[in-house]
Design an enzyme around this catalytic site. Structure first.
Site, PDB file in Angstrom:
ATOM      1  N   ASP A  51     -38.228 -18.181  29.155  1.00 32.39           N
ATOM      2  CA  ASP A  51     -38.432 -17.494  30.428  1.00 32.39           C
ATOM      3  C   ASP A  51     -38.876 -16.052  30.231  1.00 32.39           C
ATOM      4  O   ASP A  51     -38.882 -15.528  29.117  1.00 32.39           O
ATOM      5  CB  ASP A  51     -37.132 -17.508  31.242  1.00 32.39           C
ATOM      6  CG  ASP A  51     -36.737 -18.899  31.687  1.00 32.39           C
ATOM      7  OD1 ASP A  51     -37.641 -19.686  32.001  1.00 32.39           O
ATOM      8  OD2 ASP A  51     -35.522 -19.185  31.716  1.00 32.39           O
ATOM      9  N   TYR A 109     -30.253 -21.587  20.271  1.00 36.27           N
ATOM     10  CA  TYR A 109     -30.402 -20.247  20.837  1.00 36.27           C
ATOM     11  C   TYR A 109     -29.241 -19.366  20.384  1.00 36.27           C
ATOM     12  O   TYR A 109     -28.133 -19.847  20.146  1.00 36.27           O
ATOM     13  CB  TYR A 109     -30.392 -20.297  22.364  1.00 36.27           C
ATOM     14  CG  TYR A 109     -31.656 -20.815  23.002  1.00 36.27           C
ATOM     15  CD1 TYR A 109     -32.651 -19.937  23.443  1.00 36.27           C
ATOM     16  CD2 TYR A 109     -31.853 -22.182  23.189  1.00 36.27           C
ATOM     17  CE1 TYR A 109     -33.804 -20.412  24.051  1.00 36.27           C
ATOM     18  CE2 TYR A 109     -33.007 -22.664  23.793  1.00 36.27           C
ATOM     19  CZ  TYR A 109     -33.975 -21.771  24.222  1.00 36.27           C
ATOM     20  OH  TYR A 109     -35.117 -22.242  24.822  1.00 36.27           O
TER      21      TYR A 109
END
EC number: 5.4.99.12
Length: 264
Positions: A51, A109
């Protein structure tokens, strides 16, 4: 012929990975640089569409071309035509069956939180500042309720386009390193905003505003409105994408910054 690339980027200036009209994206910048090296239009496929504001140290992409270049040229030549906040880390001729997205078996992540009453002037691009003290042990304990295959509707963005909210979280570890807290999470895949929504709720637990068992309750409710606000993007990094060994995709150090592969 398929070429796979390992890519690193600072997401601060970009409206996410994916190419979009009238805004800056990582994909567009990388495609422009590759097209210059190939002397033809290059279209990229990525492992994970990060994002706006999110970083990548372990992004993997691929493209198809009939142009023959040494692997070194795809890496060094592309870097010579990229802005400073995007870099190719390696280039490799890939198997015809390889696909950066669909061949991946896991994404990993790391989310970095800087815990200090006062903000930092030199760190804001790569960490999320939290002025409150956070109990990382309680955050870690709460995160264990999310392991395994579950419906992650409580941590899924309203605009998520995935057909299913079910994902399989392989591990979730929360560790402290001085003033820094690192949330390390790996899953087969993630729904939209899943990592940042999880981190936002873990921070509620770490601050003492919610008990450890709240994470279990949230997961069971399958209601995004009950969870905490989405954590900010600047602390989030895509650090690794895992593939079957037969594809021979290189594994770079996880990072980011000073962080070793193994966090204790």
């Amino acid at each position: 012929m398929k070429i796979a690339l390992g890519v690193e980027y600072n997401g601060k200036r970009y409206f996410g990975w994916q190419r979009q009209e009238k805004v800056l994206s990582v994909q567009e910048e990388l495609e422009k640089a590759l097209s210059f090296v190939a002397n033809e239009k290059i279209d990229l496929f990525c492992a994970g569409r990060t994002d706006s504001g999110v970083h990548g140290t372990g992004q993997v992409v691929h493209f198809e071309t009939e142009v023959v270049r040494p692997e070194r040229a795809w890496a060094f030549g592309t870097n010579a035509n990229l802005p400073d906040d995007i870099a190719v880390k390696w280039a490799k001729t890939a198997d015809d069956e390889f696909h950066a997205r669909f061949s991946a078996t896991a994404r990993r992540y790391r989310y970095l939180i800087y815990t200090n009453p006062l903000r930092s002037a030199v760190l804001p691009e790569g960490v999320t500042h939290c002025h409150l003290p956070l109990d990382h042990e309680k955050m870690h304990e709460a995160g264990q309720f999310l392991l395994g295959e579950n419906d992650f509707s409580s941590f899924r963005a309203a605009q998520c386009q995935s057909k299913t909210p079910w994902r399989n979280v392989h591990h979730l570890q929360v560790t402290r390193h001085g003033r820094y807290i690192v949330v390390d999470i790996q899953a087969n895949a993630f729904v939209h905003h899943m990592v940042r929504n999880i981190v936002g709720s873990l921070m509620e637990v770490g601050s003492g505003r919610q008990p450890v068992e709240w994470m279990k309750w949230l997961l069971e409710q399958r209601n995004r409105k009950l969870a905490a606000p989405t954590a900010k993007p600047q602390g989030l990094y895509l650090v690794r994408v895992t593939y079957p060994e037969r594809f021979g995709i290189p594994l770079s150090p996880l990072g980011p910054l000073f962080l070793p592969d193994e966090l204790v």
